[in-house]
Design a protein around this motif. Sequence first.
Motif, PDB file in Angstrom:
ATOM      1  N   ASN A  53     -45.670 -39.905  42.368  1.00 44.14           N
ATOM      2  CA  ASN A  53     -44.691 -40.392  43.265  1.00 44.14           C
ATOM      3  C   ASN A  53     -44.921 -39.256  44.544  1.00 44.14           C
ATOM      4  OD1 ASN A  53     -43.862 -42.731  42.391  1.00 44.14           O
ATOM      5  ND2 ASN A  53     -42.061 -41.676  41.198  1.00 44.14           N
ATOM      6  N   TYR A  60     -48.260 -39.265  46.191  1.00 45.97           N
ATOM      7  CA  TYR A  60     -48.492 -40.729  46.956  1.00 45.97           C
ATOM      8  C   TYR A  60     -47.538 -40.461  48.266  1.00 45.97           C
ATOM      9  CZ  TYR A  60     -47.352 -45.553  48.031  1.00 45.97           C
ATOM     10  OH  TYR A  60     -47.226 -46.791  48.497  1.00 45.97           O
ATOM     11  N   GLN A  99     -49.633 -50.172  50.207  1.00 47.73           N
ATOM     12  CA  GLN A  99     -48.492 -49.742  50.313  1.00 47.73           C
ATOM     13  C   GLN A  99     -47.398 -50.826  50.280  1.00 47.73           C
ATOM     14  OE1 GLN A  99     -48.047 -47.066  53.905  1.00 47.73           O
ATOM     15  NE2 GLN A  99     -45.896 -46.855  53.455  1.00 47.73           N
ATOM     16  N   ASP A 156     -46.984 -51.604  46.689  1.00 44.61           N
ATOM     17  CA  ASP A 156     -46.537 -50.130  46.152  1.00 44.61           C
ATOM     18  C   ASP A 156     -47.583 -50.245  45.127  1.00 44.61           C
ATOM     19  OD1 ASP A 156     -45.010 -48.052  45.690  1.00 44.61           O
ATOM     20  OD2 ASP A 156     -43.531 -49.051  44.331  1.00 44.61           O
ATOM     21  N   GLN A 165     -49.428 -47.390  43.779  1.00 42.69           N
ATOM     22  CA  GLN A 165     -49.731 -46.053  44.295  1.00 42.69           C
ATOM     23  C   GLN A 165     -51.206 -45.554  43.599  1.00 42.69           C
ATOM     24  OE1 GLN A 165     -46.483 -43.839  42.407  1.00 42.69           O
ATOM     25  NE2 GLN A 165     -45.069 -44.722  44.032  1.00 42.69           N
TER      26      GLN A 165
END
Length: 440
Positions: free
Chosen positions: A222, A225, A251, A254, A256
């Motif tokens: 996270n 990212y 993106q 999501d 990642q």
Amino acid sequence: MKMHFCIPVSQQRPDALGGRYTLYSVYLDGFLFCKVRYSQLYRWNEQLRRVFGNCLPPFPPKHYLAMTTSMADERRDQLEQYLQNVTVDPNMLRSDVFVDFLKVAQLDTFSITAKRTSLDIFLPDGRSIQAEILTSDTAERVLEVVSQKIGLCRELLGYFGLFLIRFCKEGKLSVMKKLADFELPYVSLRSSEVENCRVGLRKWYLDPSLDSMLMDCRAAVNLIYMQAIQDIEKEWAKPTQVQRQKLEALQKEDNQTKFLELSQEVWHYGYLQLDPCTCDYPEPGCGASLSVGNNEISCCVTLPDNQTQDIIFQMSRVKCWQVTFLGTLLDMDGPQRTLNQNLELRFQYSAESRWQWFVIYTKQAFLLSSCLKKMISEKMIKLAAENPEMQIEVPEQGKSKKYHIEQSWSKHYSSFLSRKSKIKIAEADCVSETIKEEGL
């Protein structure tokens, strides 16, 4: 590796008995860290010697008679060298006697008492985490507190760091410095006197391939990212139009992992970008935009005719570098306003089969120097992993890792030259910080 400690200035102060004493302004990475007397440092050295014995660097001797100006300057230089050399041993950096003394010195200098407080730690996506800490908590401790709140694996803390970050107009940001593990983030933030400055959490490695070491930890993914998105939005990383479209699609999903995999192909992904500065190549006074990472210094230079030229300096061809104060003295009474910080970093580079000096004028010279050290350290670790017969010692993030080495490695070193005013490099009052292969 040695820390960027320096004592560019000192002050004479009256004591309670009508005499006078010298107060030394100790800077770390270009920011005032603390002010201490010789007697305090002397007692600290005695405490360190009881723990670590004769492995300590020499400490300047006492003088029982009044010192001349030259003797006082010599002592200041010797104390500066002591502070630089005492930080070479990672075990000493982690010791209670080392950390506790600097804690008290930093708190006392800025008249801050040890108490409970909260500190906002900003994430790359603009959100902040409120950490419940003590004003006397070190950066290492604050990072542990934050990691527990976000679920970051403890064994991955060495890949991240706390930074002083200035948030500028139009959404731009400027990384001022990385906080040392023993530094007090609350105090450093309060004392920085930099407008719109905050403590931020960012990854602290400059080899983009190291992303792969973090992929099993959700919190770590996270963070990198969020930083990847921020770096692209701030134009630190520069994708092509096709790459940008693919990244935007990932993106939105999501995704990642795929986003970070594609980011590896983006120009300047994982680099740290400095504020606009000037350099002396290819002509003196050229404007420059610097990005540092992946074992190179990437420099976009604006020529006098407003044409731009991209220049890449490979770290494998950098022999040494040095940071120099070019500032002048200002108010000596305030806790922080002692220097007008104009800095330069010059490095010796192998170009066209000969060694040349290149100069960069930037207030982020110490941060740039830290990045160069980081890239060398990461390169040495990678070499050791690829060659099990090698033996080197790599102090990294307060930990010492030993490898085997039999082949030679070219010497890299950095220097810090302290200056009270703009003077020639060759003068004898410079303080040289030499980092050899044994210290990397």
